[in-house]
Design an enzyme around this catalytic site. Sequence first.
Site, PDB file in Angstrom:
ATOM      1  N   LYS A   1      -4.613   6.872   7.225  1.00 10.36           N
ATOM      2  CA  LYS A   1      -4.339   5.653   6.427  1.00 10.36           C
ATOM      3  C   LYS A   1      -3.226   4.668   6.913  1.00 10.36           C
ATOM      4  O   LYS A   1      -2.411   5.275   7.730  1.00 10.36           O
ATOM      5  CB  LYS A   1      -3.932   6.337   5.032  1.00 10.36           C
TER       6      LYS A   1
ATOM      7  N   ARG B   1     -14.686  14.921  -0.936  1.00  7.71           N
ATOM      8  CA  ARG B   1     -16.076  15.686  -1.148  1.00  7.71           C
ATOM      9  C   ARG B   1     -16.217  16.793  -0.284  1.00  7.71           C
ATOM     10  O   ARG B   1     -17.180  17.547  -0.685  1.00  7.71           O
ATOM     11  CB  ARG B   1     -17.000  14.339  -0.939  1.00  7.71           C
TER      12      ARG B   1
END
Length: 508
Positions: free
Chosen positions: A281, A355
């Site tokens: 990130k 996920r």
Amino acid sequence: MEFPVQTANPAKVETACLVLPVFTDGELLPAAAKLDNASERLIGQLIERGDFEAKLGNVQLIPFAPGLGADRLLLVGLGSRDKCQEGALRKALDAAFASLARLSVDDAAVAFTDVPIADRTCDWKARMVAEAAHRAVYRFSEFKSEPEPTPSLARVTLLVSEGGNRQAAEAGARIGDAIGQGVNLTRTLGNLPGNVCTPRYLAERAEQLGQASDGALGVEVLDEAALERLGAHSLLSVGRGSDEPSRLIVMHYRGAESDDEAPHVLIGKGITFDTGGISLKPGEAMDEMKFDMCGAASVFGTVQAILALKPKLNLVAIVAAAENMPDGRATKPGDIIKTLKGLSVEVLNTDAEGRLVLCDALTYAERYQPASVVDIATLTGAAIIALGHHATGLLANDDDLALDLLDAGETAWDRAWHLPLWDEYQEQLDSNFADLANIGGRPAGTITAACFLSRFADQFPWAHLDIAGTAWQSGKQKGASGRPVGLLTQYLLDREEESRSVENGNEL
């Protein structure tokens, strides 16, 4: 905090501070009118002279209250009567309790059950009072060498004008008290730094909850060796680049008449820090990625609320906990991993890791043959683009379950918005090399993330709550919000009520 209910004349109530809501039209609500009469129109004169303007959220402290049992009065503006609705009431409550928290008082009495809100009864308003009180006294100062003083407010008396509403107010306050405590636990877990709140720390907190529950909560923690034996390679792949070992935490609450009654399952995403892994990130605001476990935190908070309320249902709470870090062992873009369900996943972006832990937790939930499964996750930035910071994103494979969650959100005033989960979105997850990819591109990112999870939720009614926009706030007031503990707790209470109604119908 205590929340007793009184139906006595408010002019005679002995308290350190009496809180009165006021509309801009000057027409006083019943409790305020009685106090106005007993105090030689003290309140009316303040309004008529313009010394207090009842704009929504305005507060004014009157340090002396001659002729009354209260030491002080606190007037709180409700704004216009014809615009008074749930959001306005909560804003007025937050303003009132923020002022009370700054005073050196340990008790107060409030007269908010008189406030007319369409389709909202006394118990709902009492619940909102209790939740607001807990929000206001919350402080997170564990790591400050000179922490700010803790508010002394410990007792809030709810004044009810009609004696017939006393029981309703008591019931509402009990629910609000439990949810308020659960929300604050969630906020604390979310606010803890990543070097403290690790997967092992969350496991320890679960065990502490179990030990304090007098046998009401069973706790099982699966370490990495157990997860390897199980075949939960997708969950393990996320934490492979971290020195912190991953955990699957399972909490069991059995409140139903039968242990065999199908449980409701909550699953929380517990990424205790998310660097993005190899798909690193940007550095800006990366500190806020400690909040990536707020789904797990909300499961903890809901479990605490359920332990306090003791509904007659069975609940399984699962937390999939890992830390997503880059190192030589970390999962790389292009790697293919095998899930607990047996499906292979091509990892195109290691920053789509939530996920990957949730899919194995969803497969694990199959063993309980659940009545419903709800997962909660700070899953996609796309949810913030779509819904901002007001509504939680909701997607489901069962319309009845979706409607139940929407209704619970409206009741709790912790609202969600239903997004589509159409088959047409599924093809965005196609992979040339595996059964599916872990991302589906920029379009409809929240939906395709849920599409991924839906592949692992085909054995039960399932819903997904994307709380990326609602779990915390940034800026000067940075901190975890505690959402959606209110929604989840209400959903479970509604299932208990639904079960009771079915039983009564069978008896008839």
